[in-house]
Design an enzyme around this catalytic site. Structure first.
Site, mmCIF file in Angstrom:
data_model
loop_
_atom_site.group_PDB
_atom_site.id
_atom_site.type_symbol
_atom_site.label_atom_id
_atom_site.label_comp_id
_atom_site.label_asym_id
_atom_site.label_seq_id
_atom_site.Cartn_x
_atom_site.Cartn_y
_atom_site.Cartn_z
ATOM 1 N N SER A 137 1.637 -9.765 -0.940
ATOM 2 C CA SER A 137 1.356 -8.326 -0.886
ATOM 3 C C SER A 137 1.743 -7.704 0.443
ATOM 4 C CB SER A 137 -0.130 -8.087 -1.158
ATOM 5 O OG SER A 137 -0.940 -8.872 -0.301
ATOM 6 N N GLU B 257 -9.286 7.474 3.481
ATOM 7 C CA GLU B 257 -10.233 6.606 4.182
ATOM 8 C C GLU B 257 -9.467 5.362 4.600
ATOM 9 O OE1 GLU B 257 -9.634 6.297 1.044
ATOM 10 O OE2 GLU B 257 -9.506 4.124 0.833
ATOM 11 N N LYS C 128 0.810 -1.226 0.000
ATOM 12 C CA LYS C 128 0.000 0.000 0.000
ATOM 13 C C LYS C 128 0.841 1.274 0.000
ATOM 14 C CE LYS C 128 -4.484 -1.479 1.572
ATOM 15 N NZ LYS C 128 -4.333 -2.887 2.007
HETATM 16 C C1 PLP Z 1 -5.169 -3.906 1.703
HETATM 17 C C2 PLP Z 1 -4.432 -5.163 1.435
HETATM 18 C C3 PLP Z 1 -4.826 -6.043 0.401
HETATM 19 C C4 PLP Z 1 -6.056 -5.842 -0.430
HETATM 20 O O1 PLP Z 1 -6.089 -4.687 -1.192
HETATM 21 P P1 PLP Z 1 -5.860 -4.662 -2.770
HETATM 22 O O2 PLP Z 1 -6.199 -3.268 -3.138
HETATM 23 O O3 PLP Z 1 -6.763 -5.681 -3.377
HETATM 24 O O4 PLP Z 1 -4.435 -4.993 -3.013
HETATM 25 C C5 PLP Z 1 -4.037 -7.152 0.148
HETATM 26 N N1 PLP Z 1 -2.944 -7.424 0.881
HETATM 27 C C6 PLP Z 1 -2.548 -6.622 1.899
HETATM 28 C C7 PLP Z 1 -1.328 -6.989 2.666
HETATM 29 C C8 PLP Z 1 -3.277 -5.465 2.211
HETATM 30 O O5 PLP Z 1 -2.869 -4.680 3.216
#
Ligand code: PLP
Length: 424
Positions: free
Chosen positions: A378, A110, A88
């Site tokens: 992610s 948000e 993010k």
């Molecule tokens: C917020 C988040 C997501 C989901 O958000 P996307 O916009 O679909 O990427 C996925 N993995 C992590 C670690 C997150 O913090």
């Protein structure tokens, strides 16, 4: 379809907003399209990506996992090693740099579970911007560790008391603020959704993930059969997929939150199930989990980041066209994936990312050994102790929490308060 045509990805996308938001969105669109063509802006972005975020993030060969599963080679993009622990920050830093270039001194955002709020608060601290994060009152209560982090970074967390007091109310409140203060303020939206130009802009700032993977895979001569990412709103997946969308290969696989079952309210499956409908919410047209009156349905997932009723418009279109395949993983499959990669690779997946890991565990054995599959981790799982510990070691965790309460209620607490008082 690598980018929108005037804000639309076929039928999805658009800019369905109140009149007062048209001008700030139009200005943002122009500023963004100029910035990404400006070598000075790109240089500034790349420098901060390298020195602050810690790019590039590694591509790890998951050797033991590959051997155990006995099929395609599994590679993990360690995006969770980015500063603040997840992808993010790529978007937050990009948008905050753009806001600075536009002369804005104040940032609003948000947040639901708080991950996007933390990333935005950190980016603002780094870039010297004033930061206010709108967060539903219910979420503020549930997500204290993230609220504490945002405040440490100097952000003001504004509890939202309207509606269900959760994410969608926080979005409404942020949009209201932006409409009232368009000249001083930029609204940093957290995923690849919302009104144009946000889906294009968020994808561009996240596509650094995919561009690195493309280079890293080529350096190692990988024959990549599939790329797998979890999908909440869709920002990590669309950034990871971006350079490959216009090519026939590899397969691009998005994994949604299967929750605890197929029933309504038991999951957050928008694309791979039948429950979702076309709708318009929060300024964009896409697939949403809605009831017959067009009201959002309850969603459920063990991972806060995937627990959302909508999906970014570009992914909705790519899913309909068949370029991105959608599937889901259940809560228990994600938990098993956390254990599997922790034990065998020394890598702790975030609960969200573990949904992609779970799909890799299913897919790898079905593919030949000379093929590779790449999983986007992610985020890292440190943030999830409050989710994983009650599942994996409930009694010990309960005893720990009781002991913590005792400790806080004892003199130690007064002592600590005094130390802080003296250092103020
Ligand atoms: C917020 C988040 C997501 C989901 O958000 P996307 O916009 O679909 O990427 C996925 N993995 C992590 C670690 C997150 O913090």
């Amino acid at each position: 379809m690598t980018h929108s045509d005037n804000g639309f990805f076929d039928n999805f996308g658009g800019k369905y907003v109140a009149e007062v938001l048209r001008r700030p969105l139009d200005e943002l669109e122009i500023a963004f399209s100029e910035a990404i063509k400006d070598p000075d802006f790109i240089k500034e972005l790349e420098t901060i990506q390298r020195d602050y975020i810690g790019r590039e993030t590694p591509l790890l060969f998951a050797e033991t996992a590959t051997k155990l599963l006995g099929g395609a080679q599994i590679y993990i993009k360690l995006e969770g090693l980015a500063n603040t622990g997840a992808h993010k920050i790529n978007n937050a830093i990009g948008q905050c740099l753009l806001a600075k270039r536009m002369g804005k001194k104040r940032i609003i955002a948000e947040t639901g579970a708080g991950q996007h709020g933390v990333a935005t608060a950190a980016a603002c601290a780094k870039l010297g911007l004033d930061c206010t994060v709108y967060m539903g009152e219910v979420d503020v209560r549930r997500q204290q560790p993230n609220v504490a982090a945002m405040e440490l970074y100097g952000a003001k967390v504004h509890p939202v008391t309207s509606g269900s007091r959760t994410l969608k109310d926080a979005v409404n409140e942020a949009m209201r603020d932006w409409a009232a203060n368009p000249d001083s303020t930029h609204y940093v939206l957290g995923s690849a959704l919302g009104p144009a130009p946000f889906p294009d802009m968020v994808r561009e700032f996240q596509s650094v993930i995919g561009r690195e993977v493309e280079r890293q895979a080529a350096e190692r001569n990988l024959d990549v059969a599939a790329m797998i990412a979890c999908v909440g709103g869709g920002s990590n997946s669309i950034g990871f997929f971006a350079p490959f969308i216009d090519k026939a290969n590899p397969r691009l696989i998005g994994v949604e939150a299967g929750g605890i079952g197929d029933g309504i309210g038991q999951n957050a499956v928008r694309m791979s199930g039948k429950a979702a409908r076309d709708g318009i919410m929060h300024g964009y047209k896409s697939r949403f989990l809605l009831d017959e009156d067009g009201q959002t349905l309850q969603t459920r997932s063990i991972s806060a980041g995937l627990d959302y009723c909508g999906i970014g418009p570009q992914l909705a279109t790519l899913g309909r066209q068949g370029r991105v395949e959608f599937t889901y993983a259940r809560d228990d499959e994600a938990l098993n994936a956390v254990k599997f990669f922790a034990r065998n690779e020394g890598v702790l997946f975030a609960m969200e990312s573990a949904h992609a890991g779970a799909e890799a565990i299913k897919l790898a054995p079905t593919l030949p050994k000379d093929k590779a599959i790449i999983v986007n981790m992610s985020g890292r799982g440190d943030k999830d102790v409050f989710i994983t510990c009650p599942v994996f070691r409930r009694d010990e965790w309960l005893a720990f929490l009781h002991a913590e309460i005792d400790r806080l209620e004892s003199d130690t607490d007064i002592h600590n308060a005094k130390i802080m008082g003296e250092t103020k």
